[in-house]
Design a protein around this motif. Structure first.
Motif, PDB file in Angstrom:
ATOM      1  N   LEU A 343       0.980  -1.419  -0.153  1.00 58.96           N
ATOM      2  CA  LEU A 343      -0.042   0.098  -0.131  1.00 58.96           C
ATOM      3  C   LEU A 343       0.905   1.199   0.002  1.00 58.96           C
ATOM      4  CD1 LEU A 343      -2.715   1.563   0.251  1.00 58.96           C
ATOM      5  CD2 LEU A 343      -2.543   1.156   2.607  1.00 58.96           C
ATOM      6  N   VAL A 344       1.933   1.222   0.700  1.00 57.27           N
ATOM      7  CA  VAL A 344       2.934   2.470   0.742  1.00 57.27           C
ATOM      8  C   VAL A 344       3.300   2.791  -0.509  1.00 57.27           C
ATOM      9  CG1 VAL A 344       5.083   3.148   1.575  1.00 57.27           C
ATOM     10  CG2 VAL A 344       3.273   2.195   3.052  1.00 57.27           C
ATOM     11  N   GLY A 345       3.770   1.631  -1.338  1.00 56.01           N
ATOM     12  CA  GLY A 345       4.120   1.903  -2.711  1.00 56.01           C
ATOM     13  C   GLY A 345       3.294   2.486  -3.244  1.00 56.01           C
ATOM     14  N   GLU A 346       2.016   2.178  -3.544  1.00 57.40           N
ATOM     15  CA  GLU A 346       0.884   2.750  -4.120  1.00 57.40           C
ATOM     16  C   GLU A 346       0.752   4.198  -3.912  1.00 57.40           C
ATOM     17  OE1 GLU A 346      -1.355   1.486  -6.728  1.00 57.40           O
ATOM     18  OE2 GLU A 346       0.528  -0.109  -6.698  1.00 57.40           O
ATOM     19  N   LEU A 347       0.868   4.622  -2.406  1.00 56.77           N
ATOM     20  CA  LEU A 347       0.721   5.830  -1.820  1.00 56.77           C
ATOM     21  C   LEU A 347       1.844   6.995  -2.500  1.00 56.77           C
ATOM     22  CD1 LEU A 347      -0.314   5.255   1.776  1.00 56.77           C
ATOM     23  CD2 LEU A 347      -1.895   6.017  -0.268  1.00 56.77           C
ATOM     24  N   GLU A 348       3.109   6.326  -2.472  1.00 56.28           N
ATOM     25  CA  GLU A 348       4.252   6.957  -2.882  1.00 56.28           C
ATOM     26  C   GLU A 348       4.151   7.509  -4.406  1.00 56.28           C
ATOM     27  OE1 GLU A 348       7.746   5.674   0.238  1.00 56.28           O
ATOM     28  OE2 GLU A 348       7.304   4.411  -1.858  1.00 56.28           O
ATOM     29  N   LYS A 349       3.628   6.447  -5.425  1.00 53.61           N
ATOM     30  CA  LYS A 349       3.378   6.539  -6.681  1.00 53.61           C
ATOM     31  C   LYS A 349       2.225   7.916  -6.631  1.00 53.61           C
ATOM     32  CE  LYS A 349       4.039   1.952  -8.455  1.00 53.61           C
ATOM     33  NZ  LYS A 349       3.615   1.090  -9.011  1.00 53.61           N
ATOM     34  N   ALA A 350       1.333   7.877  -5.766  1.00 51.76           N
ATOM     35  CA  ALA A 350       0.088   8.854  -5.843  1.00 51.76           C
ATOM     36  C   ALA A 350       0.844  10.340  -5.555  1.00 51.76           C
ATOM     37  CB  ALA A 350      -1.097   8.526  -4.980  1.00 51.76           C
ATOM     38  N   GLU A 351       1.483  10.241  -4.537  1.00 56.93           N
ATOM     39  CA  GLU A 351       2.397  11.428  -4.248  1.00 56.93           C
ATOM     40  C   GLU A 351       2.920  11.791  -5.228  1.00 56.93           C
ATOM     41  OE1 GLU A 351       6.562  12.900  -1.783  1.00 56.93           O
ATOM     42  OE2 GLU A 351       5.482  10.693  -1.600  1.00 56.93           O
ATOM     43  N   ALA A 352       3.596  11.329  -6.325  1.00 60.94           N
ATOM     44  CA  ALA A 352       4.335  11.947  -7.253  1.00 60.94           C
ATOM     45  C   ALA A 352       3.394  12.313  -8.273  1.00 60.94           C
ATOM     46  CB  ALA A 352       5.378  10.804  -7.919  1.00 60.94           C
ATOM     47  N   ALA A 353       2.484  11.786  -8.552  1.00 62.12           N
ATOM     48  CA  ALA A 353       1.109  12.016  -9.494  1.00 62.12           C
ATOM     49  C   ALA A 353       0.620  13.487  -9.192  1.00 62.12           C
ATOM     50  CB  ALA A 353       0.208  10.995  -9.618  1.00 62.12           C
ATOM     51  N   TRP A 354       0.265  13.637  -7.893  1.00 63.06           N
ATOM     52  CA  TRP A 354      -0.261  14.792  -7.506  1.00 63.06           C
ATOM     53  C   TRP A 354       0.860  15.932  -7.597  1.00 63.06           C
ATOM     54  CZ3 TRP A 354      -5.183  15.930  -7.329  1.00 63.06           C
ATOM     55  CH2 TRP A 354      -5.993  14.631  -7.099  1.00 63.06           C
ATOM     56  N   ALA A 355       1.984  15.695  -7.248  1.00 70.12           N
ATOM     57  CA  ALA A 355       3.186  16.733  -7.311  1.00 70.12           C
ATOM     58  C   ALA A 355       3.275  17.321  -8.683  1.00 70.12           C
ATOM     59  CB  ALA A 355       4.507  16.231  -6.829  1.00 70.12           C
ATOM     60  N   LYS A 356       3.076  16.333  -9.840  1.00 70.37           N
ATOM     61  CA  LYS A 356       3.140  16.610 -11.340  1.00 70.37           C
ATOM     62  C   LYS A 356       1.960  17.498 -11.570  1.00 70.37           C
ATOM     63  CE  LYS A 356       5.771  12.855 -12.793  1.00 70.37           C
ATOM     64  NZ  LYS A 356       5.921  11.731 -13.533  1.00 70.37           N
ATOM     65  N   ALA A 357       0.724  17.256 -10.965  1.00 70.01           N
ATOM     66  CA  ALA A 357      -0.546  17.971 -11.200  1.00 70.01           C
ATOM     67  C   ALA A 357      -0.301  19.334 -10.584  1.00 70.01           C
ATOM     68  CB  ALA A 357      -1.705  17.406 -10.595  1.00 70.01           C
ATOM     69  N   ALA A 358       0.345  19.536  -9.595  1.00 66.86           N
ATOM     70  CA  ALA A 358       0.453  20.899  -8.822  1.00 66.86           C
ATOM     71  C   ALA A 358       1.426  21.727  -9.802  1.00 66.86           C
ATOM     72  CB  ALA A 358       1.193  20.556  -7.396  1.00 66.86           C
ATOM     73  N   GLU A 359       2.441  21.150 -10.558  1.00 68.63           N
ATOM     74  CA  GLU A 359       3.254  21.792 -11.382  1.00 68.63           C
ATOM     75  C   GLU A 359       2.781  21.788 -12.921  1.00 68.63           C
ATOM     76  OE1 GLU A 359       7.061  20.466 -10.436  1.00 68.63           O
ATOM     77  OE2 GLU A 359       7.122  21.075  -8.248  1.00 68.63           O
ATOM     78  N   ALA A 360       1.685  21.164 -13.166  1.00 65.47           N
ATOM     79  CA  ALA A 360       1.344  21.096 -14.491  1.00 65.47           C
ATOM     80  C   ALA A 360       1.315  22.304 -15.435  1.00 65.47           C
ATOM     81  CB  ALA A 360      -0.062  20.440 -14.697  1.00 65.47           C
ATOM     82  N   ASP A 361       1.487  22.268 -16.610  1.00 65.50           N
ATOM     83  CA  ASP A 361       1.583  23.342 -17.632  1.00 65.50           C
ATOM     84  C   ASP A 361       0.353  23.620 -18.400  1.00 65.50           C
ATOM     85  OD1 ASP A 361       2.040  25.768 -19.175  1.00 65.50           O
ATOM     86  OD2 ASP A 361       3.765  24.800 -20.331  1.00 65.50           O
ATOM     87  N   GLY A 362      -0.637  24.039 -17.624  1.00 62.37           N
ATOM     88  CA  GLY A 362      -2.052  24.009 -18.425  1.00 62.37           C
ATOM     89  C   GLY A 362      -3.125  22.964 -17.935  1.00 62.37           C
ATOM     90  N   LEU A 363      -4.354  23.113 -18.428  1.00 66.92           N
ATOM     91  CA  LEU A 363      -5.502  22.543 -17.807  1.00 66.92           C
ATOM     92  C   LEU A 363      -5.270  20.940 -18.107  1.00 66.92           C
ATOM     93  CD1 LEU A 363      -7.961  22.488 -16.064  1.00 66.92           C
ATOM     94  CD2 LEU A 363      -9.227  23.276 -18.335  1.00 66.92           C
TER      95      LEU A 363
END
Length: 423
Positions: A343-363
């Protein structure tokens, strides 16, 4: 407030009434005095009737009525002022009535000036004592004593963990509360008590808003596993009234109850350190970090407020990093270590995905990364770890009818999926 009639002269129905000069009523109550005889002795009297030694002259009339006196009738407002002053209830009212009575007496040439002055003075003293008691905490001490004496069958006696029946229900005014074992049917279960600061009464609407905010925030501390809450459970609260506030009542009582006003609960909903083991508590505390971030989701869609949604995506990434760290640091039982690590492995992947969403260039980029983040925190990915830890395994349902993350209530283990509470 009803004001008693003035204690002036009142004639009984069978009294013969006034007489012309030289004529007197028959009977022992009013006899003419011989010419040159000394006047009859005068007896002091008051609002309760005649007082003092009784001589050969009985009271005026067969009912003990007071004799008429010169100077007009007694002012009724003066009497009311005196009563308020003597009883020390509504002292401010007694002071106002006393001042009004003095004005009326002077204008109408009525009697009762002494009573008006006495009522004003006593009311002033009572008002000062009220202010002193409120400022020194005496009223609060009185309220605590009252609650202690009222224990057993009122809402004032309820404590955290109590289950009770309320004849008046959980909506509207609640006075009675009969404590019962949580194992049997009951109307409500107290999960938190909120003590408010001293000050002026904030108003009913303000108290309700405060109770909503505080009670919903505190429910996770008592029912740590939101999945274990039945779908028909909702949050209620009992707030002080204006009258109880004046006596020092400062407690909001947070209560779990059934959404259906005609239905009850059975069994305790308590899921905290007193009923869970250390491993279960550690897991649930970690999930609360992510739940807190989910509670801050923006009200507007990314199309309307992309910067606000990106800021929230950053908060999600931080929460997932904290949750993963808490799960990694704990030493899990052998049968739970593997599913929790996965489960921790899945959460760490989710952490990276949300970090990319926070820095996304466009909608478009934001939606791409946030969609991945949502998929990685799907509640169904936690079922295996939960089962290994002996926690509820049926994800809560949402208004949209879809399972989400660990956040939410109304899951339980009964398979109910007909509704949920929003956390």
């Amino acid at each position: 407030m009803s004001i008693p009639p003035p204690p002036g002269p009142r004639q009984p129905e069978d009294f013969p009434g006034p007489h012309a000069q030289g004529q007197y009523p028959q009977g022992p109550y009013a006899a003419p005095q011989p010419q040159g005889a000394p006047p009859p002795p005068q007896f002091p009297y008051g609002p309760q009737g005649l007082h003092g030694p009784q001589g050969p002259y009985p009271p005026y009339g067969p009912y003990g009525l007071q004799p008429p006196a010169a100077g007009g009738t007694v002012n009724g407002v003066a009497i009311a002022a005196l009563v308020c002053g003597l009883l020390c209830f509504l002292p401010a009212v007694g002071l106002v009535l006393g001042l009004i009575a003095l004005w009326q007496i002077r204008r109408r040439s009525e009697r009762g000036r002494g009573m008006a002055i006495a009522g004003s003075v006593l009311s002033s003293v009572g008002l000062a004592l009220w202010v002193l008691s409120l400022s020194t905490g005496a009223a609060a001490d009185f309220w605590e004593g009252f609650k202690e004496g009222a224990r057993g069958n009122t809402v004032l006696a309820l404590e955290e963990g109590d289950c009770f029946d309320s004849p008046d229900g959980l909506v509207g005014w609640a006075i009675e509360a009969d404590q019962v074992p949580c194992s049997q049917e009951h109307d409500g279960e107290v999960f938190a008590l909120v003590t408010l600061p001293d000050g002026a009464f904030p108003g009913d609407d303000s108290l309700v808003d405060t109770a909503d905010d505080r009670c919903y925030a505190l429910q996770d501390g008592y029912a740590m596993d939101a999945w274990a809450l039945p779908s028909d459970v909702d949050v209620y609260h009992i707030t002080p009234s204006r009258e109880s506030w004046d006596y020092g009542d400062r407690v909001i009582t947070c209560v779990f109850g059934n959404r259906d006003a005609d239905a009850t609960l059975t069994g305790s909903l308590r899921r905290d350190e007193s009923t869970l083991d250390a491993d279960q508590v550690a897991y649930l505390k970690a999930t609360h970090v992510l739940n807190a971030a989910l509670d801050q989701i923006p009200l507007e869609e990314a199309e309307e407020d992309l910067p606000g949604n990106q800021k929230w995506a950053g908060q999600m990434s931080e929460a997932l990093a904290q949750q993963s760290g808490m799960l990694r640091e704990h030493e899990w039982p052998a049968d739970a270590e593997r599913p929790v690590t996965k489960l921790v492995g899945e959460l760490e992947k989710a952490e990276a995905a949300w970090a990319k969403a926070a820095e996304a260039d466009g909608l478009d980029a934001f939606y791409e990364h946030s969609a991945e983040g949502w998929e990685l925190i799907d509640a169904r990915k936690t079922v295996t770890a939960r089962k290994a830890l002996g926690l509820a395994t049926i994800p809560p349902t949402f208004d949209e009818g879809e399972s989400g993350s660990e956040s939410g209530t109304g899951g339980g283990n009964d398979g109910a999926d007909d509704g949920s509470l929003e956390v």
